[in-house]
Design a protein around this motif. Sequence first.
Motif, short mmCIF file in Angstrom:
data_model
loop_
_atom_site.label_atom_id
_atom_site.label_comp_id
_atom_site.label_asym_id
_atom_site.label_seq_id
_atom_site.Cartn_x
_atom_site.Cartn_y
_atom_site.Cartn_z
N ARG A 282 0.76 -1.19 -0.03
CA ARG A 282 -0.05 -0.02 0.05
C ARG A 282 0.69 1.41 0.09
O ARG A 282 1.82 1.33 0.45
CB ARG A 282 -1.03 0.03 1.30
CG ARG A 282 -2.16 -1.02 1.12
CD ARG A 282 -3.09 -0.92 2.37
NE ARG A 282 -4.02 -2.01 2.16
CZ ARG A 282 -4.76 -2.37 3.33
NH1 ARG A 282 -4.79 -1.45 4.24
NH2 ARG A 282 -5.68 -3.45 3.15
N GLN A 283 0.60 2.22 -0.69
CA GLN A 283 1.39 3.37 -0.91
C GLN A 283 0.98 4.79 -0.19
O GLN A 283 1.47 5.84 -0.29
CB GLN A 283 1.48 3.59 -2.36
CG GLN A 283 1.98 2.59 -3.00
CD GLN A 283 2.28 2.42 -4.54
OE1 GLN A 283 1.45 2.02 -5.19
NE2 GLN A 283 3.19 3.38 -5.08
N HIS A 284 0.05 4.45 0.64
CA HIS A 284 -0.48 5.99 1.20
C HIS A 284 0.38 6.43 2.45
O HIS A 284 1.19 5.52 2.94
CB HIS A 284 -1.99 5.59 2.06
CG HIS A 284 -2.02 4.76 3.14
ND1 HIS A 284 -2.02 3.21 2.86
CD2 HIS A 284 -1.71 4.99 4.37
CE1 HIS A 284 -1.99 2.65 3.88
NE2 HIS A 284 -2.03 3.42 5.02
N LYS A 285 0.69 7.31 2.68
CA LYS A 285 1.63 7.88 3.42
C LYS A 285 1.31 7.64 5.12
O LYS A 285 0.12 7.57 5.41
CB LYS A 285 1.77 9.45 3.54
CG LYS A 285 2.37 10.06 2.09
CD LYS A 285 2.27 11.66 1.94
CE LYS A 285 2.88 11.86 0.72
NZ LYS A 285 2.16 11.53 -0.33
N ILE A 286 2.19 7.61 5.75
CA ILE A 286 1.96 7.05 7.27
C ILE A 286 1.20 8.36 7.95
O ILE A 286 1.72 9.50 7.52
CB ILE A 286 3.21 6.77 7.80
CG1 ILE A 286 4.60 7.77 7.68
CG2 ILE A 286 3.86 5.45 7.39
CD1 ILE A 286 5.84 7.44 8.74
N ALA A 287 0.85 7.99 8.97
CA ALA A 287 0.13 9.14 9.67
C ALA A 287 0.95 10.10 10.30
O ALA A 287 2.05 9.91 10.59
CB ALA A 287 -0.77 8.61 10.68
N LYS A 288 0.51 11.44 10.50
CA LYS A 288 1.57 12.43 11.04
C LYS A 288 1.88 12.20 12.66
O LYS A 288 2.97 12.32 12.66
CB LYS A 288 0.85 13.69 11.07
CG LYS A 288 0.34 14.36 9.59
CD LYS A 288 -0.13 15.70 9.85
CE LYS A 288 -0.40 16.55 8.32
NZ LYS A 288 -0.97 17.63 8.52
N GLU A 289 0.92 11.68 13.20
CA GLU A 289 1.40 11.11 14.64
C GLU A 289 2.78 10.12 14.53
O GLU A 289 3.47 10.15 15.37
CB GLU A 289 0.12 10.39 15.19
CG GLU A 289 0.60 10.02 16.77
CD GLU A 289 -0.60 9.27 17.47
OE1 GLU A 289 -0.33 8.73 18.80
OE2 GLU A 289 -1.68 9.27 16.85
#
Length: 487
Positions: A282-289
Amino acid sequence: MVQIATSKKCVLVQGNFDVLHPGHIRLLSFAKACGDQLVVAVNTDSAMAVKSRVSEQHRLELVNSLECVDHAFLTGDTAEKIVEQLQPYAVVKGKEFECRENPELDALKVYGGKLIFGSGEFESNAEQYIKKNNRVASNLDFSEVQEYAKRHSILPSSIASTLNQVKQLNVLVIGEVIVDEYIQGTAVGMSQEDPTIVMTPNKTEKFLGGAAITAGHIKALGAKSVSLFSVIGNDDAGEYTKEKVLKYQVDAQLFVDSTRPTPLKTRYRASNKTLLRVNQVRQHKIAKELQRDILEKITDVITSIDLLVFSDFNYGVLPQPLVESIAALCHEHGINVVADSQTSSQVGDISRYHNMDLITPTERETRVALNNPDDGLVILANKLTNRASPKNLVITLGDEGIFIHVPDHKHNSWENDRLPALNRSAIDPAGAGDCFLAASALALSVNASPWEAFYLGSLAAACQVGSLGNTPLSLNVLEQAISESFK
């Protein structure tokens, strides 16, 4: 000028050919296709603005070694004068000259000659244009690397000193870990129901890839300590990653994200050929947290490291804000930083890594980052350095080797060189770029010259592709190759 019997469709190319690289070969092969006879004018040492590391006679010999070249000669004359004497059917120049002044155009117009601009087309393999009788028939061909070592004054003693200093380095690698699975089998034939290749599997192997194998290479090549920062899923591939990293003697800081699986790439192979690759990613960016957690952990250890490596496969572990924060932290503490950003089935942008000590994109990755399908290698390198401001740039060219672009502080410009792919019988190209980056970055971090660093990187990559699967390269294997290269 030497008298040459030319045909009706003689094509002329003039240049320095300081270090003959694939960009030159592509242009010359294009020029040959524009007519039926290719004549190359090689500028003499006295006619060059900057002194060459390669003598004019050797540059002439290299150009003459190409199958596409019918005749080459040394000259101190201008392009206009050569055109007046030879009256070629056409003059071919690189695409980058299309918007510049071309003095030879007036001489061509006198008799109706053509001026043609060749693009940076790169689908063909430039090695096919080199005369075969000049190649050494062995897995590792050191003929050109020995010439490279001579012109850059690389000695066995300096290499040994570099490898010894590497043993004091503490390194941090950050990026995506990947599990590479190889399913070996026998190709049975073609299905009668639909056009599908049928294979029978008989062996399955797994290897750790991505940032994890880059960390593994760095540790195996002698670094004192290596830390790996990455994100894995709550799955079997994640558990495999944890176990394998321990065997590589790498300290792993693995953050679990249940929204994304650990990247798993399965290759189905038969007779040393890959039939199909299936990517579970999966290529979605990791969460800001999660980005904040990673940055805090790196901040805690930043003063204890000497080198940081971005190993970016563009699956979302390295969003731009995180990259910029980590890079700023490293620059603040005087830590060497290098980066690799892959564009394969996914799309990346190596130019977003600014002010790195080294970036190592492939030619395709360079063209994608610049949206530039036309220009030759030298112009591509210049444009990428203008955009990303790296201290050193190496464009990797697969089985054509590497193109090197480093600062020439003496002349306030950049100097280019190249090294061929040293292993002519590569079994598996997986890991060549990782190994090159690992060895080169380590050498640069102990103040080896860029030329020496990329010499080591090329040897390491050549050793790596000699076996199936991306596993950490043994320092002993590299040292043996180094020894053989100086014989």
